[in-house]
Motif scaffolding. Structure first.
Motif, PDB file in Angstrom:
ATOM      1  N   LEU A  37      69.280  33.926  -0.109  1.00  0.00           N
ATOM      2  CA  LEU A  37      70.623  33.356   0.028  1.00  0.00           C
ATOM      3  C   LEU A  37      70.657  32.283   1.116  1.00  0.00           C
ATOM      4  N   ALA A  38      69.906  32.494   2.198  1.00  0.00           N
ATOM      5  CA  ALA A  38      69.858  31.500   3.269  1.00  0.00           C
ATOM      6  C   ALA A  38      69.219  30.203   2.783  1.00  0.00           C
ATOM      7  N   VAL A  39      68.136  30.326   2.025  1.00  0.00           N
ATOM      8  CA  VAL A  39      67.472  29.135   1.488  1.00  0.00           C
ATOM      9  C   VAL A  39      68.374  28.428   0.481  1.00  0.00           C
ATOM     10  N   ALA A  40      69.109  29.194  -0.308  1.00  0.00           N
ATOM     11  CA  ALA A  40      70.034  28.588  -1.268  1.00  0.00           C
ATOM     12  C   ALA A  40      71.117  27.785  -0.546  1.00  0.00           C
ATOM     13  N   LEU A  41      71.591  28.302   0.589  1.00  0.00           N
ATOM     14  CA  LEU A  41      72.572  27.564   1.375  1.00  0.00           C
ATOM     15  C   LEU A  41      71.973  26.292   1.953  1.00  0.00           C
ATOM     16  N   LEU A  42      70.708  26.377   2.417  1.00  0.00           N
ATOM     17  CA  LEU A  42      70.028  25.201   2.941  1.00  0.00           C
ATOM     18  C   LEU A  42      69.851  24.153   1.851  1.00  0.00           C
ATOM     19  N   TRP A  43      69.478  24.610   0.668  1.00  0.00           N
ATOM     20  CA  TRP A  43      69.309  23.683  -0.460  1.00  0.00           C
ATOM     21  C   TRP A  43      70.640  23.013  -0.802  1.00  0.00           C
ATOM     22  N   SER A  44      71.709  23.784  -0.817  1.00  0.00           N
ATOM     23  CA  SER A  44      73.021  23.220  -1.124  1.00  0.00           C
ATOM     24  C   SER A  44      73.415  22.174  -0.088  1.00  0.00           C
ATOM     25  N   LEU A  45      73.128  22.467   1.189  1.00  0.00           N
ATOM     26  CA  LEU A  45      73.437  21.517   2.251  1.00  0.00           C
ATOM     27  C   LEU A  45      72.624  20.230   2.090  1.00  0.00           C
ATOM     28  N   ALA A  46      71.329  20.378   1.830  1.00  0.00           N
ATOM     29  CA  ALA A  46      70.479  19.206   1.646  1.00  0.00           C
ATOM     30  C   ALA A  46      70.920  18.400   0.429  1.00  0.00           C
ATOM     31  N   PHE A  47      71.334  19.091  -0.633  1.00  0.00           N
ATOM     32  CA  PHE A  47      71.767  18.413  -1.857  1.00  0.00           C
ATOM     33  C   PHE A  47      73.047  17.621  -1.610  1.00  0.00           C
ATOM     34  N   LEU A  48      73.965  18.205  -0.848  1.00  0.00           N
ATOM     35  CA  LEU A  48      75.239  17.542  -0.593  1.00  0.00           C
ATOM     36  C   LEU A  48      75.096  16.380   0.383  1.00  0.00           C
ATOM     37  N   LEU A  49      74.214  16.527   1.383  1.00  0.00           N
ATOM     38  CA  LEU A  49      74.065  15.503   2.402  1.00  0.00           C
ATOM     39  C   LEU A  49      73.110  14.391   1.995  1.00  0.00           C
ATOM     40  N   SER A  50      72.327  14.635   0.951  1.00  0.00           N
ATOM     41  CA  SER A  50      71.376  13.625   0.496  1.00  0.00           C
ATOM     42  C   SER A  50      72.123  12.520  -0.243  1.00  0.00           C
ATOM     43  N   ASP A  51      71.947  11.282   0.203  1.00  0.00           N
ATOM     44  CA  ASP A  51      72.600  10.131  -0.422  1.00  0.00           C
ATOM     45  C   ASP A  51      71.656   9.530  -1.444  1.00  0.00           C
ATOM     46  N   SER A  52      72.033   9.540  -2.701  1.00  0.00           N
ATOM     47  CA  SER A  52      71.165   9.040  -3.770  1.00  0.00           C
ATOM     48  C   SER A  52      70.877   7.555  -3.635  1.00  0.00           C
ATOM     49  N   ARG A  53      71.633   6.825  -2.804  1.00  0.00           N
ATOM     50  CA  ARG A  53      71.369   5.411  -2.618  1.00  0.00           C
ATOM     51  C   ARG A  53      70.395   5.169  -1.472  1.00  0.00           C
ATOM     52  N   GLY A  54      70.021   6.243  -0.776  1.00  0.00           N
ATOM     53  CA  GLY A  54      68.879   6.117   0.113  1.00  0.00           C
ATOM     54  C   GLY A  54      69.129   5.920   1.583  1.00  0.00           C
ATOM     55  N   THR A  55      70.114   6.530   2.199  1.00  0.00           N
ATOM     56  CA  THR A  55      70.243   6.441   3.652  1.00  0.00           C
ATOM     57  C   THR A  55      69.275   7.404   4.332  1.00  0.00           C
ATOM     58  N   ASP A  56      69.274   8.650   3.904  1.00  0.00           N
ATOM     59  CA  ASP A  56      68.347   9.624   4.480  1.00  0.00           C
ATOM     60  C   ASP A  56      67.919  10.651   3.436  1.00  0.00           C
ATOM     61  N   GLY A  57      67.915  10.252   2.191  1.00  0.00           N
ATOM     62  CA  GLY A  57      67.565  11.169   1.104  1.00  0.00           C
ATOM     63  C   GLY A  57      66.169  11.726   1.233  1.00  0.00           C
ATOM     64  N   GLY A  58      65.213  10.881   1.652  1.00  0.00           N
ATOM     65  CA  GLY A  58      63.837  11.340   1.805  1.00  0.00           C
ATOM     66  C   GLY A  58      63.696  12.396   2.868  1.00  0.00           C
ATOM     67  N   LEU A  59      64.434  12.236   3.958  1.00  0.00           N
ATOM     68  CA  LEU A  59      64.387  13.216   5.042  1.00  0.00           C
ATOM     69  C   LEU A  59      64.910  14.567   4.582  1.00  0.00           C
ATOM     70  N   TRP A  60      66.061  14.570   3.908  1.00  0.00           N
ATOM     71  CA  TRP A  60      66.636  15.826   3.455  1.00  0.00           C
ATOM     72  C   TRP A  60      65.769  16.485   2.387  1.00  0.00           C
ATOM     73  N   GLN A  61      65.107  15.686   1.562  1.00  0.00           N
ATOM     74  CA  GLN A  61      64.210  16.276   0.570  1.00  0.00           C
ATOM     75  C   GLN A  61      63.044  16.982   1.248  1.00  0.00           C
ATOM     76  N   ARG A  62      62.511  16.393   2.288  1.00  0.00           N
ATOM     77  CA  ARG A  62      61.388  17.008   2.992  1.00  0.00           C
ATOM     78  C   ARG A  62      61.826  18.241   3.783  1.00  0.00           C
ATOM     79  N   ILE A  63      63.065  18.226   4.286  1.00  0.00           N
ATOM     80  CA  ILE A  63      63.597  19.428   4.934  1.00  0.00           C
ATOM     81  C   ILE A  63      63.680  20.575   3.928  1.00  0.00           C
ATOM     82  N   TRP A  64      64.091  20.260   2.710  1.00  0.00           N
ATOM     83  CA  TRP A  64      64.165  21.277   1.664  1.00  0.00           C
ATOM     84  C   TRP A  64      62.778  21.789   1.288  1.00  0.00           C
TER      85      TRP A  64
END
Length: 227
Positions: free
Chosen positions: A162-189
């Motif tokens: 459940l904790a990992v699912a919450l982290l994934w949801s956070l990374a998914f929501l904060l990741s900008d598909s136009r590329g501000t910090d999407g790569g960083l959040w993907q690697r955090i996930w």
């Protein structure tokens, strides 16, 4: 079983090495702004590095699923978690032939065409395979918790899942598909993904120790209890 578990660990390391090397060789690539999969896009400098590392990564998930199956013998739902690992591996392998057309994180025109549905079926197949891979992995700790319930380990797996699912949801929501910090959040996930595979593989390796080693460990523990 031990060999498959070791391969699963090595596959994680090779995948990380693959995107690091490909990123260094890719002109203008930013691991903070750009996604890992964009190293394998059509115009990439060395897409074969991404293809190879991702394929081995997928085979690592499959190896872990196959190794996990005998360890769960006798438990209910014993086939679910191994099947999810195998399914995740198949989706990971599919990422290589389903090549992205362009980099949505770094190319505004590519982003607009992606949103308009004007790119190839392989591009969208890659995106859907990536999402399916993540969902399959997210379900593995929950499936293992159900398999081992009501043991204490099952409760820990449920809480961790459940904790990992919450982290994934956070990374998914904060990741900008136009590329501000999407790569960083993907690697955090990806960090909990690698950690989860390492944890499962290590447990299998320890469980598959030779009987003589296990007996020595039990004898040593018994002597300590006597003293």
């Amino acid at each position: 079983m031990r060999l498959l578990a070791w391969f699963a660990i090595a596959a994680q390391a090779l995948f990380i090495a693959g995107w690091i090397v490909a990123g260094v060789l890719e002109p203008g690539y930013s691991p903070v702004h750009m996604y890992v999969s964009e190293l394998g896009r059509r115009a990439a400098a060395h897409p074969w590095i991404f293809d190879l590392s991702t394929t081995v990564w997928g085979l690592g998930f499959i190896a872990l699923g196959v190794a996990l199956r005998p360890a769960l013998e006798g438990h209910p739902w014993r086939r679910v978690a191994p099947s999810l690992f195998v399914l995740a591996g198949l989706f990971a392998i599919a990422l290589a032939p389903l090549r992205l057309d362009c980099a949505t994180s770094a190319n505004q025109l590519c982003h607009m065409r992606d949103a308009a549905g004007a790119l190839s079926w392989r591009h969208y197949g890659h995106e859907w395979s990536s999402l399916a891979l993540q969902v399959a992995l997210l379900l593995t700790p929950l499936a293992l918790a159900r398999t081992l319930w009501p043991a204490r380990l099952a409760r820990l797996l449920l809480a961790g899942g459940l904790a990992v699912a919450l982290l994934w949801s956070l990374a998914f929501l904060l990741s900008d598909s136009r590329g501000t910090d999407g790569g960083l959040w993907q690697r955090i996930w990806l960090l909990p993904v690698h950690g989860w595979v390492l944890l499962c593989a290590a447990a299998l390796i320890l469980a598959a120790r030779p009987a003589s080693v296990q007996r020595r460990h039990q004898d040593h523990r018994h002597k300590n209890q006597l003293h």
